[in-house]
Motif scaffolding. Structure first.
Motif, PDB file in Angstrom:
ATOM      1  N   TYR A  39       0.822  -1.218   0.000  1.00 12.18           N
ATOM      2  CA  TYR A  39       0.000   0.000   0.000  1.00 12.18           C
ATOM      3  C   TYR A  39       0.852   1.262   0.000  1.00 12.18           C
ATOM      4  O   TYR A  39       0.363   2.345   0.292  1.00 12.18           O
ATOM      5  CB  TYR A  39      -0.926   0.018   1.217  1.00 12.18           C
ATOM      6  N   ARG A  45      -0.744   6.727  -5.360  1.00  7.20           N
ATOM      7  CA  ARG A  45      -1.160   5.464  -6.003  1.00  7.20           C
ATOM      8  C   ARG A  45      -2.377   5.670  -6.902  1.00  7.20           C
ATOM      9  O   ARG A  45      -2.574   4.942  -7.856  1.00  7.20           O
ATOM     10  CB  ARG A  45      -1.566   4.435  -4.947  1.00  7.20           C
ATOM     11  N   HIS A  46      -3.225   6.597  -6.519  1.00  2.62           N
ATOM     12  CA  HIS A  46      -4.489   6.750  -7.234  1.00  2.62           C
ATOM     13  C   HIS A  46      -4.449   7.837  -8.305  1.00  2.62           C
ATOM     14  O   HIS A  46      -5.420   8.040  -9.012  1.00  2.62           O
ATOM     15  CB  HIS A  46      -5.614   7.066  -6.258  1.00  2.62           C
ATOM     16  N   PRO A 247     -16.015   1.343  -1.528  1.00  5.03           N
ATOM     17  CA  PRO A 247     -15.442   0.992  -0.224  1.00  5.03           C
ATOM     18  C   PRO A 247     -15.222   2.242   0.629  1.00  5.03           C
ATOM     19  O   PRO A 247     -15.100   3.342   0.096  1.00  5.03           O
ATOM     20  CB  PRO A 247     -14.098   0.340  -0.561  1.00  5.03           C
ATOM     21  N   PHE A 249     -12.605   3.159   2.222  1.00  3.42           N
ATOM     22  CA  PHE A 249     -11.319   3.753   1.879  1.00  3.42           C
ATOM     23  C   PHE A 249     -10.855   3.260   0.519  1.00  3.42           C
ATOM     24  O   PHE A 249     -11.186   2.146   0.109  1.00  3.42           O
ATOM     25  CB  PHE A 249     -10.240   3.354   2.907  1.00  3.42           C
ATOM     26  N   ASP A 250     -10.045   4.081  -0.151  1.00  2.29           N
ATOM     27  CA  ASP A 250      -9.211   3.595  -1.241  1.00  2.29           C
ATOM     28  C   ASP A 250      -9.965   3.177  -2.503  1.00  2.29           C
ATOM     29  O   ASP A 250      -9.451   2.427  -3.317  1.00  2.29           O
ATOM     30  CB  ASP A 250      -8.385   2.385  -0.749  1.00  2.29           C
ATOM     31  N   GLY A 251     -11.208   3.641  -2.654  1.00  2.00           N
ATOM     32  CA  GLY A 251     -11.963   3.287  -3.861  1.00  2.00           C
ATOM     33  C   GLY A 251     -11.345   3.890  -5.121  1.00  2.00           C
ATOM     34  O   GLY A 251     -11.472   3.354  -6.208  1.00  2.00           O
ATOM     35  N   GLY A 252     -10.700   5.032  -4.958  1.00  4.26           N
ATOM     36  CA  GLY A 252      -9.967   5.628  -6.082  1.00  4.26           C
ATOM     37  C   GLY A 252     -10.833   5.986  -7.264  1.00  4.26           C
ATOM     38  O   GLY A 252     -12.045   6.221  -7.143  1.00  4.26           O
ATOM     39  N   ILE A 253     -10.205   6.009  -8.418  1.00  6.98           N
ATOM     40  CA  ILE A 253     -10.820   6.557  -9.633  1.00  6.98           C
ATOM     41  C   ILE A 253     -12.093   5.824 -10.044  1.00  6.98           C
ATOM     42  O   ILE A 253     -13.026   6.426 -10.562  1.00  6.98           O
ATOM     43  CB  ILE A 253      -9.802   6.542 -10.800  1.00  6.98           C
ATOM     44  N   VAL A 254     -12.158   4.514  -9.847  1.00  2.00           N
ATOM     45  CA  VAL A 254     -13.252   3.744 -10.453  1.00  2.00           C
ATOM     46  C   VAL A 254     -14.615   4.051  -9.838  1.00  2.00           C
ATOM     47  O   VAL A 254     -15.643   3.719 -10.420  1.00  2.00           O
ATOM     48  CB  VAL A 254     -13.017   2.217 -10.379  1.00  2.00           C
ATOM     49  N   THR A 255     -14.622   4.682  -8.657  1.00  2.00           N
ATOM     50  CA  THR A 255     -15.908   4.894  -7.992  1.00  2.00           C
ATOM     51  C   THR A 255     -16.633   6.140  -8.505  1.00  2.00           C
ATOM     52  O   THR A 255     -17.723   6.447  -8.058  1.00  2.00           O
ATOM     53  CB  THR A 255     -15.711   5.034  -6.474  1.00  2.00           C
TER      54      THR A 255
END
Lengths: 462, 355
Positions: A39, A45-46, A247, A249-255
């Motif tokens: 991580y 990362r995102h 989620p 946390f950490d759902g990032g771009i796709v959400t």
């Protein structure tokens, strides 16, 4: 271990740029990354691109993007709440950063499908931010930077205008080091939902955090408690409307969900609350983060019909689907009668839709409806009907460490002689509110390199 | 025709997440093809799986790999679908199922190949032949190898036809095949989009190791195949039977090809042993390794036969080499060797889709 010359707290883009610059200047550098290796990289990362000034084509970028145009774009999104001096420094330096990034392993690709509007201004990382982070770790380690994962810094001891030691825990063990220079690049505090709730009120507990769960602001709080100068409004965070099933946390771009302009959005009482067609979605998703946050239970529901399903980027979770509005309401936990009535009032207010154009402001509007829908207003009539829930997704916080043009922190009215900050943790020094795509990576790269250079110069001369 | 549904379901779940992200668009042919769809049929997934060269760039760049709850591992998901498609589309299907994943069976077939050739050499030796033909008459060789060569060709033709239908590819056009051949010729899909190569033997480090080794194997094999073809033409058209001298075309092609093949296969095995197996079709690892071993052994025994052709061990070596070649030919449609044909079909179909 023996104390390194420089300790860098954090493991994302800004930290890595600082580490690489410092090790190339001859210093012994240690990275303390609180996340495990899988991580590592914080919110970097995102990320996916880097906004870059350029005169003429540069790498993947076409045409030119001048300092004045860049600054104007920034001023527009921040409503003028921008430190112009630091902003210009970031913008001007961005041009030399791109070749530097390539030299240190970052690879770019042409603008991604669906993002052609950014082909001139934003250089996209091949594979996205995690591939950038991977490349920098490879480069840093090859140059001799030592990296410690799951190393959680708990305290920086400040003695007047100097950091004298760093305490961190790793594998349940307490460690203390006394580096000559310290760079803080450990992000904001958005993953600490208690802190968010203190700033925002209890509603913040229902927010989703789009990025890393490791940005809990431990070091930030520790430094602010000791009187290090702060910047930015604690109640401000950058938030957007995202898929409610993302989620925590950490759902990032796709959400992300791009369907709002083609929909009506209702709250849990099945009532509309804002003009869904006010502007194109890239200019409105941040506003919707706040709009949804203001609704009961901090949730919204997007309703579209069959004719709009393929007008936007595919969503990561499939929409909820039903043959009737009543069934859809039932599946989404909305009051059916109220939803049917809201849709029917909306449909009655729609007029001539022959001018409908999904990618531009088409002026296809409702009449006599409050709130109105001022573009893309087509009646919702064609089954099957589809629904998404919307929640507020926090990207980052603005409260941070105040730095000068050398990325140096201060206490009272004097600089801390051996403390620098870079990246999200000091971005509030430049951005007061709002956000410009790809500017976070610009701040991280520019100020990471400045911090690394200054920290190395200090370490080398002491 | 049912490819294991859970593999397809998993690949579909992952492809849908990828389609909402798109960060990997620049790596290889898979992503532009994936991003052109909104929903993924079984045929779409089979096509994507066969476009994937398992370069792993997307895995190491992915922010959604475990421990993230999305648990993406697209190289593995596609490898499983791909592996299954080779089994399901094989003709006869049972042979695909038997051999693709089973290294032991591949080894057994090879040993049977040796035994058959030893028996043939003893039973069918010819008094009048020269060189190798003294061990096994020309006619006996033809009687064994002609069907062993034609059957796999027929089998693969049937499989490719099945593949073409399964992925719902458009009408076949030679121009698309030419495009596909160009991509295969330089293994564009193992270059990683940026030209730095792929991730394989050392986590996220990009190198050309796998691409170089793969090309050594591929061109080594093609040179050996060319050697045999040239010799056949020389024998039948120009009435110039074997043995051939060192500077003859069959020998020049065969020796250089054999060396490439041996070095390539040896290095490929070393790379595979260093790679993370969980990013591929783990169940097929043994079958793949056995196949690479067999292919390398074909090259090695051929070189040994060349080096020791004038000695008393020649008849033994000949039987061993021909036995290995026989096993290799017969297993081609049912082993990793088949991947070349499916890949080419996938690249051709993709060229057709792009127009």
């Amino acid at each position: 271990m023996t104390s390194p010359d420089i300790a860098i707290i954090g493991g994302g883009n800004a930290a890595l740029c600082a580490a690489i610059t410092a090790v190339e200047a001859g210093a012994r550098v240690l990275i303390l990354e609180t996340a495990p290796k899988s991580y590592r990289g914080g919110n970097s990362r995102h990320t996916r691109n880097f906004r870059c000034m350029h005169h003429g084509p540069l790498g993947p970028l076409v045409d030119s993007y001048t300092e004045e145009e860049y600054l104007a774009d920034l001023m527009k999104v921040t409503g003028g709440k921008t430190d112009e001096g630091l902003a210009r420094l970031a913008i001007r330096t961005s041009e030399e950063c791109l070749p530097w990034m390539e030299e240190h392993g970052v690879r770019f690709q042409p603008s991604l499908s669906g993002t052609l509007s950014l082909a001139r201004t934003n250089a996209f990382f091949l594979g996205g931010g995690k591939s950038l982070v991977n490349a920098y770790y490879r480069t840093a380690e090859k140059l001799g930077v030592q990296v410690e994962y799951e190393a959680a810094v708990t305290h920086l001891e400040l003695d007047e205008d100097r950091v004298t030691r760093i305490d961190y825990t790793q594998n349940g063990q307490m460690h203390t080091i006394a580096p000559k220079s310290v760079v803080v690049a450990s992000g904001g505090f958005q993953a600490d939902t208690d802190w968010l709730a203190r700033a925002w009120g209890p509603a913040a507990k229902n927010f989703l955090i789009r990025g890393t769960p490791y940005n809990r602001g431990v070091v930030l709080a520790d430094l602010l408690d000791q009187g290090i100068e702060q910047v930015g409004d604690p109640t401000q965070c950058h938030a957007v409307a995202i898929d409610g099933r993302a989620p925590k946390f950490d759902g990032g771009i796709v959400t992300r969900l791009d369907c709002v302009p083609f929909s009506i959005v209702v709250n849990k009482d099945a009532q509309r609350f804002y003009d869904e067609g006010e502007d194109v979605w890239p200019k409105r998703y941040a506003i919707w983060g706040r709009l949804v946050a203001a609704q009961p239970d901090q949730v919204g529901y997007v309703i579209i019909d069959a004719k709009s399903l393929e007008l936007f980027m595919p969503s990561v979770f499939p929409p909820i689907k039903a043959d009737t509005l009543e069934e859809l309401a039932d599946k989404m936990g909305l009051p059916a009668d109220a939803l049917v009535q809201t849709v029917s009032e909306f449909n009655d207010a729609c007029g001539d839709t022959s001018g409908f154009h999904p990618t531009e402001l088409d002026g296809v509007t409702t009449t006599g409806l409050n709130p109105p829908k001022t573009n893309w207003a087509r009646p919702i009539t064609e089954p099957p009907f589809y629904g998404y829930s919307l929640r507020t997704g926090v990207t980052f916080t603005y409260l941070g460490l105040k730095v000068d043009e050398h990325a140096q922190c201060s206490v009272g009215n004097r600089p801390v002689t051996n403390l620098w900050a870079a990246g999200e943790t000091m971005a509030g020094s430049i951005l007061g509110q709002g956000y410009l795509a790809g500017f976070g990576m610009t701040i991280g790269t520019v100020f990471g390199r400045i911090a690394g250079k200054e920290a190395a110069a200090h370490a080398n001369s002491n | 025709m049912q490819i294991q549904t859970d593999f397809l379901e998993e690949a579909r779940r992952q492809a849908e997440i990828c389609n909402a992200c798109r960060y990997c668009e620049g790596y290889c042919s898979v992503f532009p093809a994936l991003h052109a769809e909104r929903a993924f049929s079984d045929g779409d997934l089979t096509q994507l799986a066969n476009l994937c060269h398992n370069c792993r760039g997307c895995y190491y760049a992915c922010q959604y790999t475990a421990p993230h709850e999305f648990d993406l591992n697209l190289p593995q998901a596609l490898a499983n679908v791909r592996q299954d498609s080779w089994e399901e589309l094989a003709f006869p299907r049972a042979a695909g199922k038997a051999f693709q994943k089973n290294g032991v069976l591949i080894a057994i077939v090879t040993v049977i190949g040796f035994a058959l050739l030893f028996w043939a050499a003893r039973a069918l030796s010819s008094a009048g032949g020269e060189g190798f033909y003294a061990v096994l008459s020309h006619n006996a060789m033809v009687a064994i190898f002609l069907p062993a060569f034609l059957f796999p060709l027929f089998s693969i033709a049937v499989s490719l036809r099945r593949y073409w239908r399964r992925v719902d590819a458009g009408p076949f056009e030679p121009a698309h095949l030419v495009k596909a051949l160009k991509q295969a010729a330089n293994m564009r899909n193992l270059k990683g989009g940026h030209g730095d190569g792929c991730n394989f033997e050392d986590e996220d480090r990009f190198t050309h190791a796998r691409r170089a080794v793969h090309q050594a194997v591929m061109y080594g094999f093609l040179l050996c195949f060319a050697s045999t073809s040239v010799a056949t033409v020389m024998h039948y058209v120009f009435n110039m039977p074997a043995p051939y001298g060192l500077l003859s075309l069959p020998k020049l092609l065969g020796v250089s090809g054999g060396l490439l093949l041996v070095v390539g296969c040896f290095e490929m095995i070393r790379l595979k042993l260093r790679s993370d197996r969980s990013l591929g079709a783990t169940a097929a690892f043994g079958g793949e390794m056995a196949f690479v071993g067999l292919l390398g052994f074909v090259g090695f025994s051929g070189l040994a036969l060349y080096a020791l052709g004038q000695t008393t061990v020649m008849p033994t070596l000949l039987a061993i080499h021909l036995g290995a070649v026989l096993a290799f030919f017969l297993l081609t449609p049912f082993s990793k060797m088949a991947h070349g044909f499916y890949r080419l079909a996938a690249l051709t179909a993709e060229a057709g889709r792009k127009g």
